[in-house]
Design an enzyme around this catalytic site. Structure first.
Site, short mmCIF file in Angstrom:
data_model
loop_
_atom_site.label_atom_id
_atom_site.label_comp_id
_atom_site.label_asym_id
_atom_site.label_seq_id
_atom_site.Cartn_x
_atom_site.Cartn_y
_atom_site.Cartn_z
N LYS A 118 1.04 -1.28 0.08
CA LYS A 118 0.03 0.03 -0.03
C LYS A 118 0.87 1.33 0.05
O LYS A 118 1.89 1.26 0.75
CB LYS A 118 -0.98 -0.12 1.12
CG LYS A 118 -1.87 1.07 1.22
CD LYS A 118 -2.80 0.78 2.77
CE LYS A 118 -3.90 1.81 2.73
NZ LYS A 118 -4.80 1.66 3.77
N SER A 146 -9.58 1.16 2.80
CA SER A 146 -9.00 1.92 1.98
C SER A 146 -7.76 0.97 1.25
O SER A 146 -7.17 1.69 0.18
CB SER A 146 -8.16 3.01 2.61
OG SER A 146 -7.26 2.47 3.70
N SER A 164 -9.54 -1.29 6.88
CA SER A 164 -8.78 -1.15 5.40
C SER A 164 -8.34 -2.34 4.67
O SER A 164 -8.04 -2.29 3.66
CB SER A 164 -7.87 -0.11 5.45
OG SER A 164 -8.65 1.19 5.39
#
Ligand code: GLN
Length: 474
Positions: free
Chosen positions: A79, A154, A178
């Site tokens: 990420k 996310s 997330s």
């Protein structure tokens, strides 16, 4: 044989050792897939083709000498809110558009040191603020199962790149869902570890008292392999726990007979709960029963306050953590003739609307006149939410619930209404607030082909039992 990029860690590990193929070939297969698919899915902000191939070459040398570890030569992605040395890390925010960290986050360091191959950095909701990946300043991520649907957020870019075989596995961050929610939307496994299990050093902080970093993978087994490599105490993160890391891979596929599995009623009564999600979850509960688990109805009465508490506590911490980004030291800088304007305009241009919303809410809730009414009250209710879990784990070993009340929704459907988007987090924020671990595993698919994730939650440091149950039911 399957295409190389479709392999799991476990399969790739064995074949790399047997020299069936090289890390360079495996890396090339992933890069090819990224080239074919990323233009449609938008799962990457940065692809590091050149350095990945170089790292793969080095990994092949390590494998030749019989050195390295379980992740040597295996291509992964991370990420973009996780710091990666010499690789741009933007957190999907323009204010960090040109930021290249001079260091690795501890979890990344552990992987790269043993010859893990970093393919690139994944698109995400900016700084982790979102549940659909539509809050990225680099465009939203599409769900590989249906390009009109969101990938979840996310960590949607990481979930989509794992699900679409653009990499073998990913590393992502979970504050209030997330990892678990995008894993659920994209049909992969994702583990939010207990707070303190993995080092947060080098993870760009969102809400420091909730943030965790963990694996997203094609199988539960891979999730366990990664955890063994990245978990453990770190002198650079004082909140990490001491003691040996359990051998998670040895706990898999063991009998779960006699385990007490709690079914928290609040997670089955949420407004807007999708019928197919409910049905798929119940099938998994039945499977657990068949495997000898005792199914127990339980209640976590303060669950109904979780979203309200989360959206006070998190913005407060966000407003403080993001204070450091002012256009002076990193990223986008709007040149002006006075310092105050430089701060204001750099932040105005560099932050997404959702970030600004959270900074405003957090600053307001922390202000002298409102601190007691909002922040302090939210922290008190947070304690009640944690106590609900403490109490219930005296009676049951784990809890089972959907990871999300609905499968992936259509891009654009909720983006205009932040409250609707916040409600998507209803089943994932409680574990985030309490600090406990949660594993999302693929549960099945809806009639229209969208994946549904099942969430297993456990007591602090209970990752082992979650992984064992996960390995038994999928
Ligand atoms: N959807 C949650 C939020 O927007 C989850 C964030 C996260 O876990 N990073 O805050």
């Amino acid at each position: 044989m399957e295409k190389l990029n479709e392999l799991t860690i476990k399969q790739a590990q064995d074949d790399l050792k047997k020299k069936e193929f090289s890390s360079v070939e495996l890396t090339e297969a992933c890069l090819k897939r990224i080239k074919e698919r990323n233009k449609d899915i938008n799962a990457f902000i940065t692809v590091c083709e050149e350095s990945a191939l170089e790292e793969a070459k080095k990994a092949d040398e390590m494998l030749g000498q019989g050195i390295g570890g379980p992740l040597t030569g295996i291509p992964f992605c991370a990420k973009d809110s996780i710091s990666t040395k010499n690789v741009r890390s933007t957190a999907a925010a323009k204010i960090l558009d040109n930021y290249i960290p001079p260091f690795n986050a501890t979890v990344i360091e552990k992987i790269r040191k043993q010859g893990g191959v970093l393919l690139g950095k994944n698109n995400c909701d900016t700084f982790g603020h979102g549940a659909s990946n539509e809050n990225s300043m680099y465009g939203s991520v599409r769900n590989p199962h249906d390009l009109d649907k969101v990938s979840g957020g996310s960590s949607g870019g990481t979930a989509a790149s794992v699900a679409d075989n653009m990499c073998v596995y990913g590393i992502a961050e979970d504050t209030g869902g997330s990892i678990r929610q995008p894993a659920s939307f994209c049909g992969i496994a994702g583990l939010r570890p207990s707070y303190g299990r993995n080092s947060r050093y080098g993870i760009m902080p969102m809400a420091s008292s909730l943030d965790t970093v963990g694996p997203m993978a094609k199988t539960v087994e891979d999730t366990a392999i990664i955890m063994e490599q990245i978990a453990g105490q770190d002198s650079l993160d004082a909140t990490t726990v001491s003691g040996a890391v359990p051998e998670y891979t040895k706990i898999l596929n063991k009998s779960i007979k006699g385990l007490r599995v709690g079914v928290p009623k609040e997670y089955y009564e949420a407004p807007g709960m999708d019928g197919e999600v409910l049905e798929i979850t119940k099938l998994k509960i039945k499977k657990l029963e068949e495997l000898g688990c005792e199914i127990v109805d339980v209640s976590l009465p303060h669950t109904k306050y979780a979203i309200a508490v989360y959206y006070i506590v998190v913005p407060c911490e966000v407003s403080s953590n993001l204070g450091r980004l002012d256009g002076v030291r990193y990223g986008v800088r709007v040149e002006t003739d006075n310092l105050f304007d430089l701060y204001a305009r750099s932040r105005a241009q560099g932050f997404h609307e959702e970030v600004k919303r959270r900074i405003l809410i957090g600053t307001y809730a922390l202000s002298a006149g409102y601190y007691d009414a909002y922040y302090k009250k939210a922290q008190q209710v947070r304690t009640l939410i944690r106590q609900d879990f403490d109490k219930v784990f005296k009676d049951v070993d784990v809890l089972i619930a959907p990871a999300s009340p609905f499968p992936a929704f259509t891009i654009g459907e909720k983006v205009a209404d932040p409250m609707q988007m916040y409600l998507a987090d209803v089943f994932t924020t409680p574990a985030g607030l309490a600090g406990i671990p949660g594993l999302s595993v693929p549960g099945g698919k809806t009639k229209s082909g969208l994946p549904v994730g099942i969430q297993i939650m456990g007591p602090m440091m209970g990752e082992g039992v979650l992984l064992n149950i996960g390995s038994n039911i999928c």
